[in-house]
Design a protein around this motif. Structure first.
Motif, PDB file in Angstrom:
ATOM      1  N   GLY A  17       0.807  -1.274   0.189  1.00  0.00           N
ATOM      2  CA  GLY A  17       0.043  -0.167  -0.057  1.00  0.00           C
ATOM      3  C   GLY A  17       0.852   1.338   0.006  1.00  0.00           C
ATOM      4  N   PRO A  18       0.444   2.481  -0.313  1.00  0.00           N
ATOM      5  CA  PRO A  18       0.895   3.724  -0.076  1.00  0.00           C
ATOM      6  C   PRO A  18       1.608   3.946   1.131  1.00  0.00           C
ATOM      7  N   ALA A  19       2.766   4.727   1.268  1.00  0.00           N
ATOM      8  CA  ALA A  19       2.888   5.426   2.473  1.00  0.00           C
ATOM      9  C   ALA A  19       1.866   6.158   2.596  1.00  0.00           C
ATOM     10  N   LEU A  20       1.643   6.730   4.180  1.00  0.00           N
ATOM     11  CA  LEU A  20       0.641   7.288   4.576  1.00  0.00           C
ATOM     12  C   LEU A  20       1.011   8.509   5.312  1.00  0.00           C
ATOM     13  N   ASN A  21       2.145   9.150   4.867  1.00  0.00           N
ATOM     14  CA  ASN A  21       2.685  10.393   5.496  1.00  0.00           C
ATOM     15  C   ASN A  21       1.648  11.461   5.018  1.00  0.00           C
ATOM     16  N   GLY A  22       1.173  12.332   5.834  1.00  0.00           N
ATOM     17  CA  GLY A  22       0.149  13.340   5.259  1.00  0.00           C
ATOM     18  C   GLY A  22      -0.959  13.041   4.549  1.00  0.00           C
ATOM     19  N   VAL A  23      -1.605  11.861   4.992  1.00  0.00           N
ATOM     20  CA  VAL A  23      -2.798  11.196   4.536  1.00  0.00           C
ATOM     21  C   VAL A  23      -3.890  11.922   4.873  1.00  0.00           C
ATOM     22  N   VAL A  24      -3.984  12.656   5.812  1.00  0.00           N
ATOM     23  CA  VAL A  24      -5.228  13.362   6.330  1.00  0.00           C
ATOM     24  C   VAL A  24      -5.174  14.460   5.544  1.00  0.00           C
ATOM     25  N   ASP A  25      -6.395  14.855   5.051  1.00  0.00           N
ATOM     26  CA  ASP A  25      -6.548  15.924   4.217  1.00  0.00           C
ATOM     27  C   ASP A  25      -5.647  16.051   2.836  1.00  0.00           C
ATOM     28  N   ARG A  26      -5.318  14.873   2.449  1.00  0.00           N
ATOM     29  CA  ARG A  26      -4.562  14.468   1.181  1.00  0.00           C
ATOM     30  C   ARG A  26      -5.616  14.224   0.063  1.00  0.00           C
ATOM     31  N   ALA A  27      -5.395  14.473  -0.998  1.00  0.00           N
ATOM     32  CA  ALA A  27      -6.018  14.046  -2.259  1.00  0.00           C
ATOM     33  C   ALA A  27      -6.055  12.468  -2.333  1.00  0.00           C
ATOM     34  N   VAL A  28      -7.228  11.889  -2.491  1.00  0.00           N
ATOM     35  CA  VAL A  28      -7.300  10.477  -2.710  1.00  0.00           C
ATOM     36  C   VAL A  28      -6.331  10.008  -3.653  1.00  0.00           C
ATOM     37  N   ALA A  29      -5.721   8.934  -3.589  1.00  0.00           N
ATOM     38  CA  ALA A  29      -4.983   8.288  -4.605  1.00  0.00           C
ATOM     39  C   ALA A  29      -3.727   9.327  -5.146  1.00  0.00           C
ATOM     40  N   SER A  30      -3.178   9.907  -4.500  1.00  0.00           N
ATOM     41  CA  SER A  30      -2.120  10.973  -4.803  1.00  0.00           C
ATOM     42  C   SER A  30      -0.770  10.817  -4.430  1.00  0.00           C
ATOM     43  N   VAL A  31      -0.385   9.648  -3.981  1.00  0.00           N
ATOM     44  CA  VAL A  31       0.979   9.360  -3.604  1.00  0.00           C
ATOM     45  C   VAL A  31       2.051   8.847  -4.944  1.00  0.00           C
ATOM     46  N   GLU A  32       2.850   9.696  -5.037  1.00  0.00           N
ATOM     47  CA  GLU A  32       3.666   9.464  -6.370  1.00  0.00           C
ATOM     48  C   GLU A  32       4.372   8.259  -6.415  1.00  0.00           C
ATOM     49  N   GLY A  33       4.433   7.490  -7.621  1.00  0.00           N
ATOM     50  CA  GLY A  33       4.757   6.146  -7.843  1.00  0.00           C
ATOM     51  C   GLY A  33       4.155   4.849  -7.233  1.00  0.00           C
ATOM     52  N   PHE A  34       2.860   5.179  -6.909  1.00  0.00           N
ATOM     53  CA  PHE A  34       2.003   4.172  -6.414  1.00  0.00           C
ATOM     54  C   PHE A  34       0.839   3.826  -7.270  1.00  0.00           C
ATOM     55  N   SER A  35       0.557   2.752  -7.637  1.00  0.00           N
ATOM     56  CA  SER A  35      -0.350   2.236  -8.546  1.00  0.00           C
ATOM     57  C   SER A  35      -1.698   1.836  -8.057  1.00  0.00           C
ATOM     58  N   TYR A  36      -2.735   2.850  -7.866  1.00  0.00           N
ATOM     59  CA  TYR A  36      -3.517   2.733  -7.365  1.00  0.00           C
ATOM     60  C   TYR A  36      -4.949   1.947  -8.196  1.00  0.00           C
ATOM     61  N   SER A  37      -5.882   1.403  -7.438  1.00  0.00           N
ATOM     62  CA  SER A  37      -7.014   0.815  -8.157  1.00  0.00           C
ATOM     63  C   SER A  37      -7.755   1.977  -8.920  1.00  0.00           C
ATOM     64  N   ASP A  38      -8.686   1.514  -9.926  1.00  0.00           N
ATOM     65  CA  ASP A  38      -9.246   2.499 -10.754  1.00  0.00           C
ATOM     66  C   ASP A  38     -10.507   3.030  -9.976  1.00  0.00           C
ATOM     67  N   VAL A  39     -10.803   2.468  -8.777  1.00  0.00           N
ATOM     68  CA  VAL A  39     -12.074   3.003  -8.242  1.00  0.00           C
ATOM     69  C   VAL A  39     -11.449   4.312  -7.225  1.00  0.00           C
ATOM     70  N   LEU A  40     -10.160   4.140  -6.756  1.00  0.00           N
ATOM     71  CA  LEU A  40      -9.453   5.083  -6.041  1.00  0.00           C
ATOM     72  C   LEU A  40      -9.042   6.411  -7.072  1.00  0.00           C
ATOM     73  N   VAL A  41      -8.818   5.856  -8.249  1.00  0.00           N
ATOM     74  CA  VAL A  41      -8.279   6.913  -9.189  1.00  0.00           C
ATOM     75  C   VAL A  41      -9.484   7.745  -9.551  1.00  0.00           C
ATOM     76  N   GLY A  42     -10.660   6.966  -9.529  1.00  0.00           N
ATOM     77  CA  GLY A  42     -11.662   7.782  -9.974  1.00  0.00           C
ATOM     78  C   GLY A  42     -12.394   8.757  -8.944  1.00  0.00           C
ATOM     79  N   LEU A  43     -12.012   8.261  -7.555  1.00  0.00           N
ATOM     80  CA  LEU A  43     -12.416   9.241  -6.371  1.00  0.00           C
ATOM     81  C   LEU A  43     -11.473  10.574  -6.660  1.00  0.00           C
ATOM     82  N   ARG A  44     -10.231  10.459  -6.921  1.00  0.00           N
ATOM     83  CA  ARG A  44      -9.395  11.313  -6.964  1.00  0.00           C
ATOM     84  C   ARG A  44      -9.818  12.349  -8.000  1.00  0.00           C
ATOM     85  N   ASP A  45     -10.092  11.763  -9.282  1.00  0.00           N
ATOM     86  CA  ASP A  45     -10.494  12.496 -10.279  1.00  0.00           C
ATOM     87  C   ASP A  45     -12.000  13.353 -10.300  1.00  0.00           C
ATOM     88  N   ALA A  46     -12.630  12.891  -9.326  1.00  0.00           N
ATOM     89  CA  ALA A  46     -13.670  13.625  -8.869  1.00  0.00           C
ATOM     90  C   ALA A  46     -13.496  14.541  -7.570  1.00  0.00           C
TER      91      ALA A  46
END
Length: 133
Positions: free
Chosen positions: A53-82
């Motif tokens: 899973g992605p590193a969780l530093n700064g996760v609170v109030d961070r955009a969903v699916a936004s950790v550089e270099g991590f391959s997220y599932s399509d559903v989380l990418v969709g949440l980020r895009d929304a």
């Protein structure tokens, strides 16, 4: 439209007592103990790197699916895009049962059933800035 309903519904079921002024009220020290369940897949702190899973530093109030270099599932990418962010409320809903919150997520964790555990782990995660301090 249906996706928004499925994502919003878990939030409506969360007790208001879990939140104060939009932030989770929890015990970070207790959350550190709860986070032991997460350590196999996630890292926090100085030098934290992506694992399963992605590193969780700064996760609170961070955009969903936004950790550089991590391959997220399509559903989380969709949440980020929304435009979704990991607010305390969103994290609490996700951590309760990730597969219900984001159907199709790669995260296989069953979730944290106890409200206090969710609040405490989010309080713990909130102690880590994006750079890991």
């Amino acid at each position: 439209m249906l996706k928004k309903f499925l994502v919003a519904t878990p939030l409506m079921m969360l007790p208001a007592a879990l939140f104060a002024d939009g932030h989770v009220t929890g015990d970070a020290a207790a959350g550190e103990k709860v986070f032991r369940k997460c350590k196999a897949c996630h890292a926090v702190g100085e030098g934290a790197e992506n694992k399963v899973g992605p590193a969780l530093n700064g996760v609170v109030d961070r955009a969903v699916a936004s950790v550089e270099g991590f391959s997220y599932s399509d559903v989380l990418v969709g949440l980020r895009d929304a435009g979704k962010t990991w607010t305390a409320e969103e994290l609490a809903a996700f951590l309760e049962k990730p597969r219900n919150y984001a159907k199709g997520t790669k995260m296989s964790f069953a979730g944290l059933r106890k409200e206090d555990d969710r609040a405490n782990v989010i309080a713990y995660l909130a102690t880590f800035a994006a750079e890991g301090s």
